[in-house]
Design an enzyme around this catalytic site. Sequence first.
Site, PDB file in Angstrom:
ATOM      1  N   SER A  30      56.370  -2.065  12.538  1.00 28.28           N
ATOM      2  CA  SER A  30      56.599  -2.625  11.580  1.00 28.28           C
ATOM      3  C   SER A  30      56.508  -1.948  10.348  1.00 28.28           C
ATOM      4  CB  SER A  30      55.153  -3.556  11.166  1.00 28.28           C
ATOM      5  OG  SER A  30      54.881  -3.991  10.039  1.00 28.28           O
ATOM      6  N   LYS A  55      50.715 -12.400  32.014  1.00 27.34           N
ATOM      7  CA  LYS A  55      50.326 -12.406  33.752  1.00 27.34           C
ATOM      8  C   LYS A  55      51.454 -13.476  34.061  1.00 27.34           C
ATOM      9  CE  LYS A  55      45.830 -13.153  33.148  1.00 27.34           C
ATOM     10  NZ  LYS A  55      45.371 -13.159  31.770  1.00 27.34           N
ATOM     11  N   SER A  80      42.004 -22.002  33.359  1.00 28.51           N
ATOM     12  CA  SER A  80      41.935 -23.374  32.635  1.00 28.51           C
ATOM     13  C   SER A  80      43.639 -22.148  31.705  1.00 28.51           C
ATOM     14  CB  SER A  80      41.261 -24.039  31.679  1.00 28.51           C
ATOM     15  OG  SER A  80      40.937 -22.805  31.205  1.00 28.51           O
ATOM     16  N   ASN A  82      46.389 -19.189  31.197  1.00 31.64           N
ATOM     17  CA  ASN A  82      47.622 -17.953  31.323  1.00 31.64           C
ATOM     18  C   ASN A  82      48.070 -18.176  33.166  1.00 31.64           C
ATOM     19  OD1 ASN A  82      48.005 -18.182  28.885  1.00 31.64           O
ATOM     20  ND2 ASN A  82      47.829 -16.669  28.317  1.00 31.64           N
ATOM     21  N   TYR A 117      55.286 -27.383  35.346  1.00 31.96           N
ATOM     22  CA  TYR A 117      56.223 -26.688  36.509  1.00 31.96           C
ATOM     23  C   TYR A 117      56.418 -26.552  37.831  1.00 31.96           C
ATOM     24  CZ  TYR A 117      55.967 -23.592  32.743  1.00 31.96           C
ATOM     25  OH  TYR A 117      56.513 -22.144  31.331  1.00 31.96           O
ATOM     26  N   GLY A 181      40.488  -8.319  29.806  1.00 27.90           N
ATOM     27  CA  GLY A 181      39.488  -9.716  30.652  1.00 27.90           C
ATOM     28  C   GLY A 181      39.454  -9.199  31.713  1.00 27.90           C
ATOM     29  N   GLY A 183      40.368  -6.757  33.173  1.00 27.04           N
ATOM     30  CA  GLY A 183      41.184  -5.406  33.533  1.00 27.04           C
ATOM     31  C   GLY A 183      42.581  -5.406  34.498  1.00 27.04           C
ATOM     32  N   LEU A 185      45.413  -5.829  33.704  1.00 28.23           N
ATOM     33  CA  LEU A 185      46.284  -5.276  32.791  1.00 28.23           C
ATOM     34  C   LEU A 185      45.647  -4.399  32.701  1.00 28.23           C
ATOM     35  CD1 LEU A 185      48.617  -5.953  31.229  1.00 28.23           C
ATOM     36  CD2 LEU A 185      46.899  -6.184  29.077  1.00 28.23           C
ATOM     37  N   GLU A 206      38.086  -5.089  24.559  1.00 24.68           N
ATOM     38  CA  GLU A 206      37.660  -6.169  24.472  1.00 24.68           C
ATOM     39  C   GLU A 206      36.481  -6.514  23.478  1.00 24.68           C
ATOM     40  OE1 GLU A 206      34.461  -5.498  28.447  1.00 24.68           O
ATOM     41  OE2 GLU A 206      33.557  -4.636  27.513  1.00 24.68           O
ATOM     42  N   GLY A 210      31.267  -9.869  24.005  1.00 28.90           N
ATOM     43  CA  GLY A 210      31.826  -9.990  25.573  1.00 28.90           C
ATOM     44  C   GLY A 210      31.750  -9.064  25.784  1.00 28.90           C
ATOM     45  N   ASP A 212      31.217  -6.829  28.384  1.00 25.72           N
ATOM     46  CA  ASP A 212      31.137  -5.896  30.005  1.00 25.72           C
ATOM     47  C   ASP A 212      31.412  -4.826  30.105  1.00 25.72           C
ATOM     48  OD1 ASP A 212      32.778  -8.816  30.197  1.00 25.72           O
ATOM     49  OD2 ASP A 212      33.386  -7.532  31.992  1.00 25.72           O
ATOM     50  N   SER A 306      49.695  -9.371  23.798  1.00 22.27           N
ATOM     51  CA  SER A 306      49.559 -10.043  25.641  1.00 22.27           C
ATOM     52  C   SER A 306      49.770 -11.227  26.003  1.00 22.27           C
ATOM     53  CB  SER A 306      48.339  -9.181  26.656  1.00 22.27           C
ATOM     54  OG  SER A 306      47.557 -10.385  25.524  1.00 22.27           O
ATOM     55  N   ASN A 309      50.364 -17.919  23.414  1.00 20.62           N
ATOM     56  CA  ASN A 309      49.535 -19.011  23.851  1.00 20.62           C
ATOM     57  C   ASN A 309      48.279 -19.678  23.050  1.00 20.62           C
ATOM     58  OD1 ASN A 309      51.571 -19.928  25.274  1.00 20.62           O
ATOM     59  ND2 ASN A 309      50.906 -18.619  27.349  1.00 20.62           N
TER      60      ASN A 309
END
Length: 321
Positions: A30, A55, A80, A82, A117, A181, A183, A185, A206, A210, A212, A306, A309
């Site tokens: 861009s 994922k 619940s 990806n 699926y 999340g 880790g 990825l 992150e 959160g 952590d 990443s 959705n």
Amino acid sequence: MTTRIPVYDDLVAASKVLGKMAHRTPVLTSLTMNRRLDAQVFFKCENLQRIGAFKFRGGYNAVANLSAEQRKAGVVAFSSGNHAQAIALASKLLGVAATIVMPHDAPEAKVAATRGYGARIVSYDRQTEDREQIAQSLVQEQGLTLIPPYDHPDVIAGQGTAVKEFLEDVGPLDALFIPMGGGGLLSGSLLAAQALSPDCAVYGVEPLAGNDGQQSFRKGEIVHIAPPNSIADGALAQGLGKLTFPIIKQYARDILTVTDEQLVEAMRFFATRMKIVVEPTGCLGAAAAFNEAVPVKGQRIGVLLSGGNVDLSAYAGFLQA
Ligand SMILES: *Cc1c(COP(=O)(O)O)cnc(C)c1O
């Protein structure tokens, strides 16, 4: 259960396993953002990957690497999000039966996509039941193999193929910003960068609520936190993994945080200027770069988007507010 820490050769093997099964996703740029940051910014669009997130890479690599016996018995995952769709689609493509343990109040669109699926859904009550226990009993009673969302060598190696492709396509970078999340990825990305662009500063990003991972990185040991509250619903892990943390500790430059407001701003930028849908979690890396959480002026930087959705009505709300 293998607990071997993966290395770059595992990413090379994962790339071969994935072959043409995963999309080689496009890299977008861009001019507006380049000007705003006075930097050259490359976006790796895993929001355009199969199932709408990176994922698929780790899920497919993990299911493909099972023994014939394990494949015959089937796999189970609890998620619940990806990861559920990744395991469901990967299993379908590989002719393996998949069971997904999901809360009974999971968004209907996600349940429908997972069922679409061909996966069997086992639902549970968030308040009274423990999903790990349910998954464990399926492992014990039906001989299923549990595929965890991040702390598994084949999952980490699969996820790392995204940054492997990215660096092959754009060449070495000065910095890379990766959503984090549990880790999976990030650790896979670190292995890729270490091999292909060893001077690149790789940052995990992150949600501030959160953090952590940041606490763990600073402290040098895994810190667990209470369930965080953020719109980045794919990055609400309460602790890094036993396999992901050592890689992150060794190779990450730092762990950065961003606010939900910064994620919303990034989502709006992608919708209006670049015409792409990126989910809140998918904007973590971008939000850190856009807000110059570290200096980027004059650099060639990579931002991994990443996933894409996001529930349509929630998305409309984010764009409007
Ligand atoms: C799962 C997920 C993440 C975080 O990945 P980890 O491997 O758990 O760190 C980031 N973004 C999206 C879109 C995800 O689905």
